[in-house]
Design an enzyme around this catalytic site. Structure first.
Site, PDB file in Angstrom:
ATOM      1  CG  ASN A   1      -6.265  -0.666  -1.774  1.00 47.10           C
ATOM      2  OD1 ASN A   1      -7.123  -0.588  -2.661  1.00 47.10           O
ATOM      3  ND2 ASN A   1      -6.520  -1.135  -0.576  1.00 47.10           N
ATOM      4  N   PRO A   2      -5.978   0.098  -5.336  1.00 49.42           N
ATOM      5  CG  PRO A   2      -6.893  -1.205  -7.033  1.00 49.42           C
ATOM      6  CD  PRO A   2      -6.235  -1.301  -5.687  1.00 49.42           C
ATOM      7  CB  SER A   3      -9.468   2.317  -2.487  1.00 50.32           C
ATOM      8  OG  SER A   3      -8.609   1.783  -1.535  1.00 50.32           O
ATOM      9  CB  SER A  46      -4.863  -9.674   4.194  1.00 50.57           C
ATOM     10  OG  SER A  46      -3.711 -10.419   4.507  1.00 50.57           O
ATOM     11  CB  THR A  47      -2.663  -7.347  -0.180  1.00 49.28           C
ATOM     12  OG1 THR A  47      -3.955  -6.934  -0.631  1.00 49.28           O
ATOM     13  CG2 THR A  47      -1.697  -7.246  -1.332  1.00 49.28           C
ATOM     14  N   GLY A  48      -1.326  -8.906   2.280  1.00 48.53           N
ATOM     15  CA  GLY A  48      -0.132  -9.303   2.998  1.00 48.53           C
ATOM     16  C   GLY A  48       0.039 -10.816   2.990  1.00 48.53           C
ATOM     17  CG  HIS A  68      -8.482  -8.601   4.937  1.00 49.40           C
ATOM     18  ND1 HIS A  68      -8.698  -9.272   3.776  1.00 49.40           N
ATOM     19  CD2 HIS A  68      -8.097  -7.363   4.602  1.00 49.40           C
ATOM     20  CE1 HIS A  68      -8.428  -8.454   2.770  1.00 49.40           C
ATOM     21  NE2 HIS A  68      -8.072  -7.296   3.243  1.00 49.40           N
ATOM     22  CG  ASN A 115      -2.010  -1.052   1.104  1.00 48.91           C
ATOM     23  OD1 ASN A 115      -2.288  -1.536  -0.003  1.00 48.91           O
ATOM     24  ND2 ASN A 115      -2.601  -1.438   2.215  1.00 48.91           N
TER      25      ASN A 115
END
Ligand SMILES: *[C@@H]1O[C@H](CO)[C@@H](O)[C@H](O)[C@H]1NC(C)=O
Ligand SMILES: *[C@@H]1O[C@H](CO)[C@@H](O)[C@H](O)[C@H]1NC(C)=O
Ligand SMILES: *[C@@H]1O[C@H](CO)[C@@H](O)[C@H](O)[C@H]1NC(C)=O
Ligand SMILES: *[C@@H]1O[C@H](CO)[C@@H](O)[C@H](O)[C@H]1NC(C)=O
Ligand SMILES: *[C@@H]1O[C@H](CO)[C@@H](O)[C@H](O)[C@H]1NC(C)=O
Ligand SMILES: *[C@@H]1O[C@H](CO)[C@@H](O)[C@H](O)[C@H]1NC(C)=O
Length: 330
Positions: free
Chosen positions: A170-172, A256-258, A304, A151
């Site tokens: 993160n696209p947001s 989660s991305t992590g 998550h 991020n």
């Protein structure tokens, strides 16, 4: 002792999870009601003081399992190698929606996976947990061969290091912070310049609203010839990984991305060290910590199940498959 401790934590959390649901237990500041955090931190501190044991058999077992089930080296990102012009891409979270690979998209894809030729040696996966603040782990992290961050987190030579090879966006973050990228790429270019020649990775085909934001990010950085290459997660990799963990009892809407990228590292790297992955709001000395090392904004608990993922990571640590760092480094 350490093994008994872990078993105890697993049992306790399993019981609490079943009877209350993780979300209730781990929400914000009330997340610890019902769990004796003092006991957990004491036991974990003891575990962290045990000599690190690395089990090559276990590591290879994980690597082979992940490689044959998910294949990060072949399918983590969309490339010209694994994606054909005119094929359709199925979205990760909505299989009814498809995106056609037109020449414009095809042109955005790298020729091949950038890290293929050999296993990476030592990898550091740097989460954003407040536990990293004042950790002095920067030098240790920077000594890794490959560093993964999340991020567009701020970097810092003292606590989290500066070396960056793969950074998620993160696209947001783009939607909120970088409007009008085509006309005004400057602020984003500036923001990511700290990562040198790292690749930036976005889940362009996770949700439909991600797609244009991800394309704009790539175009903005390309337009100024930025050294950071933008790549897109392949939705099929993420689906395979999701299936892999669901089959192993991890129940959550989306990993989660992590956690995703720790799995990538387990497949691609010889040794995996993880930092800043810690779902509680006190450290091992029971001092209050901020949510992230760089701010105190809360996470999305909706999606998550950090504690469930954390237990898997602890399990991997105790098996000697990766090394989890929860204490200051110096
Ligand atoms: C290493 O992992 C393998 C596979 O899980 C296991 O059979 C073995 O007992 C472990 N070795 C040690 C020393 O823990
Ligand atoms: C992984 O993906 C690559 C590229 O698509 C492919 O060549 C390779 O055979 C795959 N390996 C496995 C084990 O599926
Ligand atoms: C892709 O589709 C276009 C028409 O939509 C066609 O002209 C072109 O030959 C196709 N290319 C490939 C490689 O299939
Ligand atoms: C970090 O160190 C600074 C100054 O050394 C101190 O003010 C701050 O409280 C520390 N923060 C944490 C979370 O330990
Ligand atoms: C990125 O930069 C570092 C040093 O700044 C260099 O060692 C490395 O080879 C570069 N990697 C690529 C892929 O250009
Ligand atoms: C960054 O490093 C400086 C010292 O170099 C330190 O004072 C500061 O707290 C660190 N910030 C973060 C977010 O780690």
């Amino acid at each position: 002792m350490a093994v008994a401790t872990l078993k105890w934590i697993f049992r306790l959390l399993t019981i609490l999870t079943i009877s209350h649901g993780v979300c209730v237990i781990f929400q914000g500041n009330v997340m610890l009601s019902g769990i004796d955090i003092k006991k957990i931190t004491e036991e974990l501190k003891e575990l962290m003081d045990c000599p690190v044991k690395s089990n090559i058999t276990q590591r290879e077992l994980n690597r082979v399992r992940l490689h044959f089930s998910c294949n990060a080296s072949g399918t983590l990102i969309l490339t010209k190698q694994n994606t054909a012009l005119n094929q359709t891409i199925q979205y990760e979270t909505n299989t009814k929606v498809k995106h056609k690979v037109n020449p414009e998209l095809y042109d955005m894809l790298p020729q091949d996976f950038p890290w293929n030729s050999k296993y990476l040696g030592q990898c550091a996966v740097v989460g954003s947990g407040g536990i990293l603040k004042n950790s002095s782990c920067g030098a240790q992290i920077d000594s890794a061969d490959f560093v993964i961050r999340f991020n567009m987190a701020p970097i810092n030579d003292s606590d989290v290091g500066l070396k960056s090879d793969l950074v998620t966006v993160n696209p947001s973050q783009i939607r909120v912070g970088y409007k009008d990228l085509d006309k005004n790429p400057g602020p984003l270019v500036e923001r990511v310049s700290v990562y040198g020649n790292a690749s930036l990775i976005l889940p362009a085909f996770a949700y439909t609203f991600n797609t244009q934001l991800s394309f704009s990010t790539l175009k903005a950085l390309r337009s100024v010839n930025a050294p950071q290459k933008v790549v897109f997660f392949s939705p099929s990799y993420l689906k395979m990984l999701d299936r892999f963990w669901k089959a192993r009892g991890l129940k959550e809407i989306r990993l989660s991305t992590g956690f995703m990228l720790i799995n990538v590292a387990l497949e691609l790297c010889e040794h995996v060290h993880i930092y800043g992955f810690w779902p509680f709001d006190v450290n091992l000395d029971q001092q209050a910590i901020s949510h992230h090392y760089y701010d105190d904004k809360g996470p999305s608990r909706r999606m998550h199940s950090m504690p469930q993922e954390f237990l898997r990571l602890l399990q991997l640590h105790s098996q000697g498959a990766l090394t989890m760092h929860l204490q200051p480094c110096a």
